[in-house]
Design a protein around this motif. Structure first.
Motif, PDB file in Angstrom:
ATOM      1  N   GLU A 153      60.847 -35.281 -76.093  1.00 41.43           N
ATOM      2  CA  GLU A 153      60.665 -36.503 -76.876  1.00 41.43           C
ATOM      3  C   GLU A 153      59.175 -36.767 -76.893  1.00 41.43           C
ATOM      4  OE1 GLU A 153      61.346 -41.204 -76.176  1.00 41.43           O
ATOM      5  OE2 GLU A 153      63.066 -39.907 -75.776  1.00 41.43           O
ATOM      6  N   VAL A 154      58.617 -36.913 -78.089  1.00 34.02           N
ATOM      7  CA  VAL A 154      57.167 -37.061 -78.229  1.00 34.02           C
ATOM      8  C   VAL A 154      56.856 -38.404 -78.869  1.00 34.02           C
ATOM      9  CG1 VAL A 154      55.084 -36.086 -79.246  1.00 34.02           C
ATOM     10  CG2 VAL A 154      56.927 -34.573 -78.486  1.00 34.02           C
ATOM     11  N   GLU A 155      55.930 -39.129 -78.259  1.00 35.83           N
ATOM     12  CA  GLU A 155      55.494 -40.404 -78.832  1.00 35.83           C
ATOM     13  C   GLU A 155      54.039 -40.275 -79.241  1.00 35.83           C
ATOM     14  OE1 GLU A 155      54.889 -44.917 -77.247  1.00 35.83           O
ATOM     15  OE2 GLU A 155      56.495 -43.745 -76.360  1.00 35.83           O
TER      16      GLU A 155
ATOM     17  N   MET B 281      53.533 -29.330 -67.095  1.00 37.48           N
ATOM     18  CA  MET B 281      53.560 -28.645 -68.381  1.00 37.48           C
ATOM     19  C   MET B 281      52.306 -27.793 -68.506  1.00 37.48           C
ATOM     20  SD  MET B 281      54.926 -31.532 -71.042  1.00 37.48           S
ATOM     21  CE  MET B 281      54.945 -30.376 -72.372  1.00 37.48           C
ATOM     22  N   SER B 282      52.486 -26.658 -69.138  1.00 33.92           N
ATOM     23  CA  SER B 282      51.332 -25.783 -69.336  1.00 33.92           C
ATOM     24  C   SER B 282      50.605 -26.150 -70.629  1.00 33.92           C
ATOM     25  CB  SER B 282      51.808 -24.330 -69.417  1.00 33.92           C
ATOM     26  OG  SER B 282      52.497 -24.111 -70.635  1.00 33.92           O
ATOM     27  N   GLN B 283      49.407 -25.655 -70.767  1.00 32.69           N
ATOM     28  CA  GLN B 283      48.632 -25.873 -71.993  1.00 32.69           C
ATOM     29  C   GLN B 283      49.374 -25.268 -73.184  1.00 32.69           C
ATOM     30  OE1 GLN B 283      45.922 -27.775 -72.267  1.00 32.69           O
ATOM     31  NE2 GLN B 283      45.986 -27.471 -74.457  1.00 32.69           N
ATOM     32  N   PHE B 284      50.086 -24.162 -72.946  1.00 32.43           N
ATOM     33  CA  PHE B 284      50.870 -23.529 -74.003  1.00 32.43           C
ATOM     34  C   PHE B 284      51.957 -24.475 -74.509  1.00 32.43           C
ATOM     35  CE2 PHE B 284      54.540 -21.035 -75.407  1.00 32.43           C
ATOM     36  CZ  PHE B 284      53.961 -20.321 -76.444  1.00 32.43           C
ATOM     37  N   ASP B 285      52.650 -25.171 -73.584  1.00 35.28           N
ATOM     38  CA  ASP B 285      53.685 -26.129 -73.977  1.00 35.28           C
ATOM     39  C   ASP B 285      53.091 -27.260 -74.813  1.00 35.28           C
ATOM     40  OD1 ASP B 285      55.825 -24.857 -72.688  1.00 35.28           O
ATOM     41  OD2 ASP B 285      55.465 -25.937 -70.815  1.00 35.28           O
TER      42      ASP B 285
ATOM     43  N   VAL C  82      65.425 -28.768 -70.747  1.00 38.72           N
ATOM     44  CA  VAL C  82      64.633 -27.613 -70.359  1.00 38.72           C
ATOM     45  C   VAL C  82      65.583 -26.646 -69.669  1.00 38.72           C
ATOM     46  CG1 VAL C  82      62.680 -26.790 -69.005  1.00 38.72           C
ATOM     47  CG2 VAL C  82      62.573 -29.053 -70.070  1.00 38.72           C
ATOM     48  N   ALA C  83      65.864 -25.548 -70.346  1.00 39.39           N
ATOM     49  CA  ALA C  83      66.804 -24.563 -69.802  1.00 39.39           C
ATOM     50  C   ALA C  83      66.249 -23.162 -70.026  1.00 39.39           C
ATOM     51  CB  ALA C  83      68.161 -24.696 -70.471  1.00 39.39           C
ATOM     52  N   GLN C  84      66.315 -22.357 -68.997  1.00 40.40           N
ATOM     53  CA  GLN C  84      65.804 -21.002 -69.102  1.00 40.40           C
ATOM     54  C   GLN C  84      66.591 -20.219 -70.147  1.00 40.40           C
ATOM     55  OE1 GLN C  84      65.358 -19.411 -65.236  1.00 40.40           O
ATOM     56  NE2 GLN C  84      63.756 -18.014 -65.869  1.00 40.40           N
ATOM     57  N   GLY C  85      65.868 -19.521 -71.012  1.00 46.08           N
ATOM     58  CA  GLY C  85      66.510 -18.704 -72.043  1.00 46.08           C
ATOM     59  C   GLY C  85      66.876 -19.476 -73.294  1.00 46.08           C
ATOM     60  N   GLN C  86      66.629 -20.785 -73.320  1.00 39.50           N
ATOM     61  CA  GLN C  86      66.917 -21.610 -74.495  1.00 39.50           C
ATOM     62  C   GLN C  86      65.655 -22.384 -74.863  1.00 39.50           C
ATOM     63  OE1 GLN C  86      70.244 -24.172 -73.805  1.00 39.50           O
ATOM     64  NE2 GLN C  86      71.575 -22.539 -73.133  1.00 39.50           N
TER      65      GLN C  86
END
Length: 76
Positions: A74-76, A1-5, A65-69
C-alpha cells in the motif's frame, strides 16, 4: 526494504499515474490490485501535468509478501 523494492514501487506508481493521465486501462491494470474498479479509474482520467513530476512517496506498507509470488504494498 531494499533499494530495488523502493525503485520498483516508484516505477509502479509512475505507471499508474500515466494510466490515469491518459485513461489507459492496460497501464492502470498493471499497477493496482484486482479489487479496484479499473473501469471507473479509466473513465475518470484527467491530466495531472506537472503534478506527476513532483510526486513523492511518503509511506509504504507491505500488504502481502510471499516467496515466489509478487509482493503487494500500500503506497501513500
Amino acid at each position: 526494504m531494499s533499494q530495488f523494492d523502493i525503485t520498483a514501487i516508484n516505477n509502479t506508481v509512475q505507471v499508474f499515474m500515466a494510466g490515469i493521465d491518459y485513461g489507459f486501462e492496460d497501464l492502470i491494470k498493471k499497477s493496482v490490485t484486482s479489487d479496484m474498479d479499473v473501469n471507473t479509474l479509466k473513465e475518470m482520467h484527467f491530466s495531472m501535468g506537472p503534478t506527476m513530476l513532483s510526486t513523492q512517496i511518503i509511506d509504504i506498507r507491505p500488504i502481502k509478501v510471499a516467496q515466489g509470488q509478487p509482493n503487494e504494498f500500500e503506497v501513500e
